[in-house]
Design an enzyme around this catalytic site. Structure first.
Site, PDB file in Angstrom:
ATOM      1  N   THR A  28      15.337 -21.219  46.421  1.00  0.00           N
ATOM      2  CA  THR A  28      15.063 -22.414  47.214  1.00  0.00           C
ATOM      3  C   THR A  28      15.839 -22.311  48.513  1.00  0.00           C
ATOM      4  O   THR A  28      17.061 -22.146  48.497  1.00  0.00           O
ATOM      5  CB  THR A  28      15.460 -23.681  46.446  1.00  0.00           C
ATOM      6  OG1 THR A  28      14.846 -23.662  45.154  1.00  0.00           O
ATOM      7  CG2 THR A  28      14.993 -24.919  47.182  1.00  0.00           C
ATOM      8  N   LYS A 159      18.540 -16.527  39.168  1.00  0.00           N
ATOM      9  CA  LYS A 159      17.791 -17.780  39.122  1.00  0.00           C
ATOM     10  C   LYS A 159      16.391 -17.496  38.587  1.00  0.00           C
ATOM     11  O   LYS A 159      15.387 -17.538  39.299  1.00  0.00           O
ATOM     12  CB  LYS A 159      17.732 -18.431  40.503  1.00  0.00           C
ATOM     13  CG  LYS A 159      17.406 -19.912  40.424  1.00  0.00           C
ATOM     14  CD  LYS A 159      17.884 -20.665  41.640  1.00  0.00           C
ATOM     15  CE  LYS A 159      17.752 -22.158  41.455  1.00  0.00           C
ATOM     16  NZ  LYS A 159      18.251 -22.926  42.608  1.00  0.00           N
ATOM     17  N   GLU A 192      29.399 -24.435  36.326  1.00  0.00           N
ATOM     18  CA  GLU A 192      28.726 -24.945  37.516  1.00  0.00           C
ATOM     19  C   GLU A 192      28.437 -26.420  37.288  1.00  0.00           C
ATOM     20  O   GLU A 192      28.985 -27.035  36.371  1.00  0.00           O
ATOM     21  CB  GLU A 192      27.419 -24.166  37.752  1.00  0.00           C
ATOM     22  CG  GLU A 192      26.480 -24.175  36.550  1.00  0.00           C
ATOM     23  CD  GLU A 192      25.415 -23.086  36.583  1.00  0.00           C
ATOM     24  OE1 GLU A 192      25.433 -22.258  37.506  1.00  0.00           O
ATOM     25  OE2 GLU A 192      24.568 -23.071  35.673  1.00  0.00           O
TER      26      GLU A 192
END
Length: 286
Positions: A28, A159, A192
Site C-alpha cells: 500500500t 505482506k 507491531e
C-alpha cells in the site's frame, strides 16, 4: 477505482488463487504531489515476497504503465474536487493511496501451483484517511490485543495476502472501542500493531521489534531506521516483552500511509509525545 491487469474493472476470476487461498502479496503506497512515495522500496518488498512465495516475477515496465493510469486518475479526481469545492484542505487533497495486489493467478484445484500461467495484478486507488492528520498531530491511543500472532518464519516480514490474524485482532480492538492495538506473538514478544510497526525510546536508545518469526517489515519502518542511522542514534532491533515497551519514554508507530505518528496511550499507561518522534515526522511526513 480498480484495474485488473491494466483493465478497468471490479471483478476477478472465481478461480483466482488469492480469492481461493490468499496466494499472493500486496503493498500500500502513499501518493503525494502526483508521485508514489518510496516506490523503489515498495517494488523491492513485492519482489522479495514473490520470491519467497515462488510466484513469477512481475514485468515492472508493464506494471508501471498501469500505475501511471492510477496516478492520472488520482490527479484528475483531485482537479475535479478543486473545481467544485471552495474550502480545500490542501495537505489532505494532495495525498492519496494506491494498493498494488498480486495473486499467483487463476486456475487449478487444491494447493498445487502447477500450470498457473501468470500472476494477476490488481491496482486500486483510495482517499487519504482524513483522521490520520489528527493522529499525526495529537497521537494515537492503543489497546493491547489478547490474541497473539503465531510464529511463521517462512512468511515473517512479508505482506502476503493472508491477513486473518490481523482481521481477528482488529475486530478484538473494535469490540473494546480501541482504534488499534499492540500485538504480541505466542512467545510474548511485542511485534507491531494491527496496522503499523512500533518504535519506542528508552533513554538514549531507540527500540523496535525484530520480525524474523512474525509481523510485517513495513516500508516506512525502513525509512525510519535509515533516518535514525543517519542521525547516529542508537537503535536496537531485538525481542522485547510488553513490560519493556510500557517503560518507554516515548512511543511512535509507522506505516506507509500514516507515516510517523506518536502513541500517547497503551492500555492504561500514558506517554508524552517525544522529540525523536517530532523530528522524524518533520523528515518523513512530507
Amino acid at each position: 477505482m480498480f484495474w485488473v491487469d491494466g483493465e478497468s474493472q471490479q471483478t476477478v476470476d472465481i478461480l483466482d488463487r488469492s480469492f481461493q487461498y490468499g496466494d499472493g502479496c500486496f503493498t500500500t503506497m502513499l501518493v503525494q504531489g502526483g508521485q508514489i512515495q518510496h516506490f523503489h522500496d515498495h517494488q523491492r518488498r513485492v519482489d522479495e515476497c514473490l520470491k519467497a512465495l515462488r510466484i513469477s516475477a512481475l514485468d515492472w515496465d508493464v506494471v508501471n504503465v498501469w500505475l501511471d493510469s492510477a496516478l492520472q486518475h488520482i490527479q484528475n479526481n483531485a482537479l475535479h474536487e478543486t473545481e467544485n469545492r471552495h474550502e480545500i484542505n490542501k495537505s489532505h487533497d494532495e495525498k492519496a493511496g494506491i494498493k498494488l495486489h498480486v495473486s499467483r493467478g487463476s486456475g487449478g484445484r487444491g494447493y498445487s501451483t502447477k500450470n498457473i500461467a501468470k500472476p494477476t495484478v490488481t491496482i486500486s486507488t483510495f482517499d487519504f484517511p482524513s483522521h490520520y492528520l489528527a493522529w499525526q498531530d495529537s497521537g494515537v491511543e492503543l489497546g493491547v490485543c489478547q490474541q497473539a500472532l503465531g510464529l511463521s518464519p517462512l512468511l515473517a516480514g512479508h505482506k502476503h495476502n493472508n491477513r486473518l490474524e490481523q482481521i481477528l485482532m482488529k475486530d478484538e480492538m473494535d469490540q473494546t472501542n480501541e482504534v488499534d492495538g499492540v500485538v504480541l506473538d505466542i512467545s510474548g514478544n511485542v511485534i507491531e500493531t494491527t496496522m503499523a510497526n512500533l518504535f519506542w525510546r528508552k533513554g538514549n536508545t531507540i527500540c523496535t521489534p525484530q520480525l524474523t518469526q512474525s509481523g510485517v517489515a513495513g516500508v516506512m519502518r525502513k525509512q525510519v531506521l535509515t533516518a535514525l542511522n543517519q542521525a547516529q542514534l542508537s537503535v536496537t532491533i531485538s525481542d522485547y516483552c510488553l513490560s519493556q515497551l510500557m517503560q518507554a519514554d516515548e512511543v511512535f508507530m509507522t506505516n506507509s500511509i500514516l507515516g510517523v505518528a506518536p502513541v500517547t496511550r497503551i492500555s492504561e499507561t500514558q506517554f508524552n509525545i517525544g522529540t525523536v518522534t517530532r523530528s522524524l515526522q518533520g523528515q518523513l511526513n512530507s
